[in-house]
Design a protein around this motif. Structure first.
Motif, PDB file in Angstrom:
ATOM      1  N   PRO A 299       3.113  20.823 -18.238  1.00 21.22           N
ATOM      2  CA  PRO A 299       3.460  21.594 -17.443  1.00 21.22           C
ATOM      3  C   PRO A 299       3.507  21.430 -15.447  1.00 21.22           C
ATOM      4  N   MET A 300       3.854  21.355 -14.336  1.00 20.94           N
ATOM      5  CA  MET A 300       3.245  21.350 -13.575  1.00 20.94           C
ATOM      6  C   MET A 300       3.178  21.924 -12.135  1.00 20.94           C
ATOM      7  N   PRO A 301       2.864  21.898 -11.398  1.00 20.65           N
ATOM      8  CA  PRO A 301       2.280  23.088 -10.647  1.00 20.65           C
ATOM      9  C   PRO A 301       3.929  23.776  -9.516  1.00 20.65           C
ATOM     10  N   ILE A 302       4.093  25.172  -9.020  1.00 20.48           N
ATOM     11  CA  ILE A 302       5.192  25.629  -8.795  1.00 20.48           C
ATOM     12  C   ILE A 302       4.854  25.252  -7.312  1.00 20.48           C
ATOM     13  N   GLY A 303       6.176  24.991  -6.636  1.00 17.46           N
ATOM     14  CA  GLY A 303       6.313  25.257  -4.987  1.00 17.46           C
ATOM     15  C   GLY A 303       6.159  24.320  -3.743  1.00 17.46           C
ATOM     16  N   ASN A 304       7.193  23.986  -3.619  1.00 15.40           N
ATOM     17  CA  ASN A 304       7.441  22.936  -2.191  1.00 15.40           C
ATOM     18  C   ASN A 304       5.753  22.312  -1.622  1.00 15.40           C
ATOM     19  N   GLN A 305       5.043  23.384  -1.672  1.00 16.84           N
ATOM     20  CA  GLN A 305       3.920  22.143  -0.868  1.00 16.84           C
ATOM     21  C   GLN A 305       2.910  21.352  -2.021  1.00 16.84           C
ATOM     22  N   ALA A 306       2.468  22.131  -3.101  1.00 20.55           N
ATOM     23  CA  ALA A 306       2.818  20.908  -4.730  1.00 20.55           C
ATOM     24  C   ALA A 306       3.039  20.017  -4.572  1.00 20.55           C
ATOM     25  N   TYR A 307       4.588  19.447  -4.276  1.00 24.17           N
ATOM     26  CA  TYR A 307       5.169  19.017  -4.553  1.00 24.17           C
ATOM     27  C   TYR A 307       5.098  18.244  -3.498  1.00 24.17           C
ATOM     28  N   ALA A 308       4.727  18.771  -1.966  1.00 24.68           N
ATOM     29  CA  ALA A 308       4.871  17.625  -0.905  1.00 24.68           C
ATOM     30  C   ALA A 308       3.660  16.979  -1.282  1.00 24.68           C
ATOM     31  N   ARG A 309       2.220  17.548  -1.645  1.00 29.20           N
ATOM     32  CA  ARG A 309       1.251  16.775  -2.073  1.00 29.20           C
ATOM     33  C   ARG A 309       1.564  15.353  -3.131  1.00 29.20           C
ATOM     34  N   HIS A 310       2.136  16.135  -3.962  1.00 27.82           N
ATOM     35  CA  HIS A 310       2.117  15.280  -5.136  1.00 27.82           C
ATOM     36  C   HIS A 310       2.975  13.754  -4.625  1.00 27.82           C
ATOM     37  N   ILE A 311       4.144  14.692  -3.834  1.00 26.72           N
ATOM     38  CA  ILE A 311       4.504  12.655  -3.100  1.00 26.72           C
ATOM     39  C   ILE A 311       4.574  12.358  -2.241  1.00 26.72           C
ATOM     40  N   ALA A 312       3.723  12.199  -1.538  1.00 27.29           N
ATOM     41  CA  ALA A 312       2.352  11.665  -0.538  1.00 27.29           C
ATOM     42  C   ALA A 312       1.297  11.232  -1.311  1.00 27.29           C
ATOM     43  N   ALA A 313       0.841  11.290  -2.035  1.00 23.05           N
ATOM     44  CA  ALA A 313      -0.308  10.491  -3.226  1.00 23.05           C
ATOM     45  C   ALA A 313       1.012   9.067  -4.153  1.00 23.05           C
ATOM     46  N   GLU A 314       1.681   9.659  -3.873  1.00 22.78           N
ATOM     47  CA  GLU A 314       2.695   9.187  -5.208  1.00 22.78           C
ATOM     48  C   GLU A 314       3.252   8.379  -4.177  1.00 22.78           C
TER      49      GLU A 314
END
Length: 330
Positions: A299-314
């Motif tokens: 499972p991955m972290p919940i929330g749009n902030q975690a999503y934004a960080r992940h997208i930036a890194a990817e």
């Protein structure tokens, strides 16, 4: 007297409506009872791959918590762009969602010069899951380790082939990364889904395939595929005897399938919150977590902030691979 009271009530109502539209609560939020009908969860690949597996597990959990069916709809094509476009143009009411991937959210904008949707336009509900990949081969290919596969590919440049879930998919990126790290050349054969690519390896249509543990493991057990390595920094508890790529001399070969739940731009915050809260409950459920662990899914972290960080890194990570490999789909 009655006339004055009526005017007062009307004036108060007008003020309330004006306040709502000015930033209080909209009429939709004030009277919302979401959801009241089935929700469609669009998957950008065909049935049988890891994204489809995750979609069906999560859809069942969401259905239980939302009190409405969450129906999985497979829409393969164009590296996920077909599905993403269909959701991007859907009504922004929370009833049509996308299970996004690295392809739909990161890589497609790098490799398709005329992409039919904007990955940044979606409203992120949350990251969902991450699944390391297994590199496997048809038993007809006489190699028993990743090291042996690399040596064979170097000796026969361009003669081996590799099936993926489509251009821009995680398995496609895995192939490109493998070639860059090892100095090999392997022919890429795109399919509509990971399941189709695995079936191609089972039938002898292709030689090498890359997919997640729950997709590959049954065929490894039956002897119809040979698992060579897991593309992670550590071995998986679901497949503990399988060595990592680094253990076999390919450093930096870390690739996985991750998913995110997304809604069309303009979806009301109130409905996004309902969906995010329901997903958080699903991903905290002990029964689902046990099933995830059994299948090698995290499972991955919940929330749009975690999503934004992940997208930036990817984006930073895969832009380098796309540029170095000169990947472009016309």
């Amino acid at each position: 007297m009655l006339r004055h009271r009526t005017r007062g009530l009307l004036a108060g109502l007008c003020l309330l409506v004006a306040w709502a539209f000015a930033g209080g609560v909209s009429p939709l939020q004030a009277q919302d009872d979401f959801p009241t009908r089935p929700i469609k969860l669009v998957v950008p690949f065909g049935a049988g791959g890891i994204t489809d597996v995750v979609a069906r597990l999560v859809a069942q959990g969401l259905s239980d918590r939302l009190g409405q069916p969450v129906v999985v709809v497979n829409r393969p094509g164009a590296g996920g762009a077909t599905a993403a476009q269909s959701v991007a143009t859907a009504a922004p009411d929370g009833y049509t969602l996308l299970l996004g991937t690295v392809g739909t959210q990161v890589v497609n904008k790098m490799i398709y010069p005329r992409l039919s949707y904007d990955p940044a336009s979606f409203v992120p509900i949350s990251l969902v899951s991450n699944s390391p990949y297994i590199i496997a081969v048809s038993p007809a290919l006489d190699v028993n380790s990743l090291k042996a596969l690399v040596e064979r590919a170097k000796a026969e440049p361009g003669k081996l082939n590799f099936g993926s879930a489509g251009n821009g998919s995680s398995p496609h990126l895995a192939l490109e990364l493998l070639e860059l790290l090892t100095g090999t050349k392997i022919e890429h054969i795109p399919f509509k889904s990971g399941g189709d690519a695995v079936n191609g390896a089972l039938s002898g249509q292709i030689q090498i395939v890359c997919d997640a543990i729950p997709v590959v493991m049954p065929h490894q057990a039956s002897g119809r595929l040979k698992a060579l390595a897991i593309t992670d920094t550590k071995r998986s508890a679901a497949f503990p005897d399988l060595p990592t790529t680094a253990e076999q001399g390919v450093e930096g070969m870390v690739v996985s399938s991750w998913n995110a739940l997304l809604a069309p731009a303009g979806t009301p915050d109130s409905r996004v919150t309902v969906l995010r809260d329901a997903l958080a409950q699903v991903l905290a459920d002990p029964t689902l977590l046990a099933r995830f662990q059994e299948l090698g899914i995290e499972p991955m972290p919940i929330g749009n902030q975690a999503y934004a960080r992940h997208i930036a890194a990817e984006t930073e990570r895969w832009s380098k691979v796309v540029e170095a490999a000169h990947i472009s789909i016309q």
